[in-house]
Design an enzyme around this catalytic site. Structure first.
Site, PDB file in Angstrom:
ATOM      1  CE1 TYR A   1      -4.065  -1.777  -0.223  1.00 43.94           C
ATOM      2  CE2 TYR A   1      -2.957  -3.294   1.257  1.00 43.94           C
ATOM      3  CZ  TYR A   1      -3.989  -3.014   0.379  1.00 43.94           C
ATOM      4  OH  TYR A   1      -4.934  -3.969   0.098  1.00 43.94           O
TER       5      TYR A   1
ATOM      6  CG  HIS B   1     -14.027  -1.294  -1.649  1.00 39.29           C
ATOM      7  ND1 HIS B   1     -14.070  -1.620  -2.995  1.00 39.29           N
ATOM      8  CD2 HIS B   1     -15.137  -1.864  -1.100  1.00 39.29           C
ATOM      9  CE1 HIS B   1     -15.141  -2.362  -3.235  1.00 39.29           C
ATOM     10  NE2 HIS B   1     -15.796  -2.518  -2.097  1.00 39.29           N
TER      11      HIS B   1
ATOM     12  CB  THR C   1     -17.536  -0.928 -11.725  1.00 38.91           C
ATOM     13  OG1 THR C   1     -17.662  -2.142 -10.970  1.00 38.91           O
ATOM     14  CG2 THR C   1     -18.888  -0.277 -11.851  1.00 38.91           C
ATOM     15  CB  SER C   2     -16.989  -5.950 -14.047  1.00 35.80           C
ATOM     16  OG  SER C   2     -16.783  -6.275 -12.674  1.00 35.80           O
TER      17      SER C   2
END
Length: 227
Positions: free
Chosen positions: A54, A105, A172-173
């Site tokens: 990160y 998220h 986005t899927s």
């Protein structure tokens, strides 16, 4: 009263700014196992690896800028009450000037206490190192929702979707839950758009624009500004 536009964004909108995505063939999952860097178990097993992962993402974020897709969404605030729900952990929506952004998220530019998930600190683009402590004395960890962890903002996101006059999905899927389920909270009367080069309308009536965010978002925004 302004009509409400609720926007759900995914990795596709940030990819055009140079943010590495996870799910493409050359994405981050090719270099790292999800179990190693994006789960509580991976963090417990090798916190140094996870912190470094990160830290790298944060350093990258310091050198990228919003793209046309991000900037176009800011235009909508002139006419509408705009709320962005993003699955992304970058701050490109905020950099572009969007004022109401809900991160599902987590956020790269924040850290939180290992002990108290509500003890969240702004760290900007700085690294988190072993031994960096929160005010409660616990180790700092990335303020990221890992696989297997609860998504605290999913309920506020669902509440926003219930109020939408327009709902726009970008980059986005619609395969990652619980975010993909948000469309089920959108009123049937709302106009819905899906902007993604690989977009396939599989849920309810969506106006599909099979383009990248940089060009596709402008088409939707132009329509709504003229409505």
């Amino acid at each position: 009263m302004k009509k409400k536009v609720v926007i759900l964004t995914g990795a596709g909108i940030s990819a055009e700014s140079g943010i590495s995505t996870f799910r493409d063939s050359d994405g981050l999952w090719e270099q790292y196992r999800v179990e190693d860097v994006a789960t509580p178990e991976g963090y417990r097993a090798n916190p140094e690896l996870v912190l470094d992962f990160y830290n790298q993402r944060r350093r990258q974020l310091a050198h990228v800028s919003p793209n046309e897709g991000h900037r176009q969404l800011v235009r909508l605030e002139e006419k509408y009450d705009v709320h962005i729900i993003t699955q992304n952990v970058d701050n490109l929506h905020e950099q572009a000037g969007s004022t109401q952004v809900l991160h599902l998220h987590g956020e790269l530019t924040k850290a939180r206490s290992e002990r108290d998930p509500n003890l969240i600190m702004e760290i900007g683009y700085n690294d988190i190192n072993p031994g960096d402590l929160a005010p409660d004395g616990a180790q700092l960890r990335p303020h990221i929702v890992w696989f297997g962890e609860a998504v605290p903002n999913i309920e506020p996101a669902a509440a926003l979707c219930e109020q939408a006059d327009y709902f726009i999905v970008i980059g986005t899927s619609m395969n990652v839950y619980p975010a993909a389920g948000l469309i089920h909270y959108v009123p049937r009367a709302a106009q819905c758009y899906l902007v993604d080069p690989k977009a396939v309308a599989v849920q309810r009536s969506l106006t599909v624009i099979q383009e990248k965010a940089g060009t596709g978002v402008k088409k939707v925004v132009d329509q709504l500004m003229e409505a």
